[in-house]
Write a protein that holds these residues in place. Structure first.
Motif, mmCIF file in Angstrom:
data_model
loop_
_atom_site.group_PDB
_atom_site.id
_atom_site.type_symbol
_atom_site.label_atom_id
_atom_site.label_comp_id
_atom_site.label_asym_id
_atom_site.label_seq_id
_atom_site.Cartn_x
_atom_site.Cartn_y
_atom_site.Cartn_z
ATOM 1 N N LEU A 1 -4.798 6.822 -6.936
ATOM 2 C CA LEU A 1 -5.941 6.566 -8.757
ATOM 3 C C LEU A 1 -6.716 6.777 -9.218
ATOM 4 O O LEU A 1 -6.742 7.472 -10.454
ATOM 5 C CB LEU A 1 -5.903 4.472 -8.617
ATOM 6 C CG LEU A 1 -6.002 4.261 -10.408
ATOM 7 C CD1 LEU A 1 -4.759 4.466 -10.648
ATOM 8 C CD2 LEU A 1 -5.995 2.565 -9.238
ATOM 9 N N ARG B 1 0.677 -1.414 0.219
ATOM 10 C CA ARG B 1 0.052 -0.299 -0.101
ATOM 11 C C ARG B 1 1.005 1.478 0.131
ATOM 12 O O ARG B 1 0.438 2.061 -0.717
ATOM 13 C CB ARG B 1 -0.997 -0.028 1.770
ATOM 14 C CG ARG B 1 -1.790 1.123 1.310
ATOM 15 C CD ARG B 1 -2.154 0.988 2.620
ATOM 16 N NE ARG B 1 -1.499 1.229 3.477
ATOM 17 C CZ ARG B 1 -1.245 2.340 5.279
ATOM 18 N NH1 ARG B 1 -1.854 1.165 5.543
ATOM 19 N NH2 ARG B 1 -0.481 2.095 5.226
ATOM 20 N N ASP B 2 1.618 0.873 0.784
ATOM 21 C CA ASP B 2 3.030 2.466 1.529
ATOM 22 C C ASP B 2 3.792 2.771 -0.338
ATOM 23 O O ASP B 2 3.660 3.985 -0.702
ATOM 24 C CB ASP B 2 3.438 2.381 2.038
ATOM 25 C CG ASP B 2 2.639 2.846 3.632
ATOM 26 O OD1 ASP B 2 1.717 2.853 3.391
ATOM 27 O OD2 ASP B 2 3.429 2.037 4.428
ATOM 28 N N SER C 1 4.325 5.928 -5.228
ATOM 29 C CA SER C 1 4.359 5.822 -6.625
ATOM 30 C C SER C 1 3.133 6.619 -7.735
ATOM 31 O O SER C 1 3.553 7.985 -8.050
ATOM 32 C CB SER C 1 4.259 4.465 -7.584
ATOM 33 O OG SER C 1 5.003 3.557 -7.130
ATOM 34 N N LEU C 2 1.774 7.088 -6.435
ATOM 35 C CA LEU C 2 0.859 7.426 -7.140
ATOM 36 C C LEU C 2 1.210 9.466 -6.889
ATOM 37 O O LEU C 2 0.636 9.841 -7.804
ATOM 38 C CB LEU C 2 -0.256 7.382 -6.666
ATOM 39 C CG LEU C 2 -1.256 5.820 -7.867
ATOM 40 C CD1 LEU C 2 -1.981 4.996 -6.300
ATOM 41 C CD2 LEU C 2 -0.738 5.729 -8.796
ATOM 42 N N GLN C 3 1.820 9.346 -5.935
ATOM 43 C CA GLN C 3 1.797 10.709 -5.948
ATOM 44 C C GLN C 3 3.234 11.170 -6.214
ATOM 45 O O GLN C 3 2.571 12.641 -6.923
ATOM 46 C CB GLN C 3 2.512 10.501 -3.930
ATOM 47 C CG GLN C 3 1.274 10.856 -3.242
ATOM 48 C CD GLN C 3 2.249 10.585 -1.074
ATOM 49 O OE1 GLN C 3 3.459 10.557 -1.808
ATOM 50 N NE2 GLN C 3 1.477 11.250 -0.481
ATOM 51 N N PHE D 1 -8.915 -1.865 -6.356
ATOM 52 C CA PHE D 1 -7.895 -0.632 -6.071
ATOM 53 C C PHE D 1 -8.013 -0.207 -8.205
ATOM 54 O O PHE D 1 -8.354 0.679 -8.439
ATOM 55 C CB PHE D 1 -6.960 -1.140 -5.845
ATOM 56 C CG PHE D 1 -5.532 -0.450 -6.608
ATOM 57 C CD1 PHE D 1 -5.049 1.363 -6.471
ATOM 58 C CD2 PHE D 1 -4.754 -0.927 -7.681
ATOM 59 C CE1 PHE D 1 -3.946 2.258 -6.766
ATOM 60 C CE2 PHE D 1 -3.723 -0.592 -7.878
ATOM 61 C CZ PHE D 1 -3.318 1.339 -7.741
ATOM 62 N N LEU E 1 2.283 2.002 -2.937
ATOM 63 C CA LEU E 1 1.664 2.473 -4.368
ATOM 64 C C LEU E 1 1.496 3.576 -4.150
ATOM 65 O O LEU E 1 0.891 4.667 -4.738
ATOM 66 C CB LEU E 1 0.227 1.536 -4.912
ATOM 67 C CG LEU E 1 0.371 0.050 -5.153
ATOM 68 C CD1 LEU E 1 -0.948 -1.208 -4.327
ATOM 69 C CD2 LEU E 1 0.589 0.351 -6.762
ATOM 70 N N ILE E 2 1.291 4.640 -2.854
ATOM 71 C CA ILE E 2 1.059 5.789 -2.413
ATOM 72 C C ILE E 2 1.894 6.335 -3.142
ATOM 73 O O ILE E 2 1.636 7.527 -3.382
ATOM 74 C CB ILE E 2 0.646 5.955 -1.584
ATOM 75 C CG1 ILE E 2 -0.620 4.659 -0.998
ATOM 76 C CG2 ILE E 2 0.780 7.076 -0.582
ATOM 77 C CD1 ILE E 2 -1.010 4.893 0.859
ATOM 78 N N PRO F 1 -4.347 3.648 -1.263
ATOM 79 C CA PRO F 1 -3.967 3.814 -2.887
ATOM 80 C C PRO F 1 -5.282 4.422 -3.743
ATOM 81 O O PRO F 1 -5.004 4.662 -5.042
ATOM 82 C CB PRO F 1 -3.444 2.998 -3.444
ATOM 83 C CG PRO F 1 -3.363 2.595 -1.901
ATOM 84 C CD PRO F 1 -4.044 3.123 -1.018
#
Length: 338
Positions: A247, A188-189, A194-196, A269, A191-192, A243
């Motif tokens: 997204l 989770r962290d 990367s998406l940030q 997700f 993905l967060i 996430p």
């Protein structure tokens, strides 16, 4: 009327109207012997009766399953939480509802509410509902019987999400194949983070998300269930670190490529992306009701907005799998590839 072969009541339209007119003294609820309503929608009623019945359905503190022939789409049918073609098709829903009647009720109430809320508010509502169930007796019973002694250990080298870039395209690969790309706190962290990056960098014009190994993701790691300090704190964490929320904010640039098992958050997700491509071997499942829970990674929002409230209700209440072709027919995915 009562079906003697299954020992539960099936309401006709006139039965339901009678209950609505009488104030529903025999209201079904999670605490009644039949914690659901099975409504036979065949027959005809006038417009005023239809409006009365829709209001009655929307107020029920339990799932309302409509029996309707394919192609029937009148308003009362659309008001039901899920629809089936016959009593036999209702069986898996009824089994799960009987096992977790409180979670089933919270689920359909949430889906009804979220159909009227903007995305960000709907995610808050889902998290609050999920936290409520984390403190409930059904999840406690499941957790007492299934609590893991320790979190699962992976054997993969490298970061949980492999990030690479080619020009204006960013590639994200879930990299915990040995753990079936379970959505752990670590995943989770990553993905967060990367998406940030995607949200902060306008030069990234397209994003491809995929998973290594035999499947995209089997969802939340069950060995981490029950590890939050308390349900209230867990809600705050989801509010700060989900996430799917990130997204949704960059969805127009994102394509998710899924294969194999896409279970729980492994479909919740990616469903936020504007485009999802599935391989022929992909299948999709939402089993949370069996744990006394509901989808908690945004699925009551992302999936319901892709396939509609009724199909989402069927998927979540039944816990059954659907394959890639059915997912395509339902608009859960946008393309199926060999």
């Amino acid at each position: 009327m009562t079906d003697t072969t299954t020992n539960f009541e099936i309401l006709t339209l006139s039965d339901a109207l009678g209950r609505a007119a009488a104030g529903d003294a025999a209201q079904s609820s999670p605490f009644s012997t039949q914690p659901f309503i099975l409504l036979d929608t065949s027959g005809s009623i006038d417009e005023m009766q239809s409006l009365q019945l829709i209001a009655w359905i929307e107020e029920r503190a339990c799932p309302v399953i409509g029996i309707a022939a394919d192609g029937d789409e009148w308003a009362v049918i659309r008001a039901c939480d899920a629809r089936v073609a016959n009593v036999a098709e209702a069986a898996p829903l009824i089994t799960n509802i009987r096992q977790s009647p409180i979670a089933a009720t919270v689920l359909v109430q949430l889906l009804r509410l979220n159909a009227r809320l903007p995305l960000t508010d709907a995610l808050v509502a889902e998290s609050l509902a999920y936290s409520t169930l984390q403190a409930g007796p059904e999840f406690k019973k499941w957790l007492d019987a299934n609590r893991a002694a320790a979190p699962a250990v992976h054997s993969d080298s490298g970061d949980p999400v492999i990030v690479s870039r080619e020009g204006d395209a960013l590639m994200l690969e879930l990299n915990r194949a040995s753990n079936r790309n379970g959505m752990t706190v670590e995943m989770r962290d990553a993905l967060i983070e990367s998406l940030q990056l995607v949200l902060a960098d306008d030069s990234i014009e397209s994003v491809q998300i995929s998973g290594r190994g035999k499947c995209f993701s089997t969802g939340g790691d069950l060995t981490e269930f029950g590890s939050a300090p308390d349900p209230a704190s867990a809600h705050v964490v989801r509010s700060l670190a989900l996430p799917g929320r990130l997204l949704s904010q960059c969805a127009a640039r994102v394509t998710v490529n899924v294969h194999g098992a896409c279970i729980g958050s492994g479909i919740e997700f990616p469903a936020f992306a504007s485009r999802m491509v599935a391989s022929e071997d992909a299948y999709f499942q939402l089993p949370e009701l069996k744990f006394g829970l509901i989808p908690g990674a945004g699925g009551t929002v992302s999936i319901a907005r892709r396939i509609g409230r009724q199909r989402a209700g069927w998927l979540m209440l039944s816990g059954k799998r659907i394959d890639a072709q059915k997912a395509l027919a339902w608009n859960l995915v946008d393309e199926v590839t060999a």
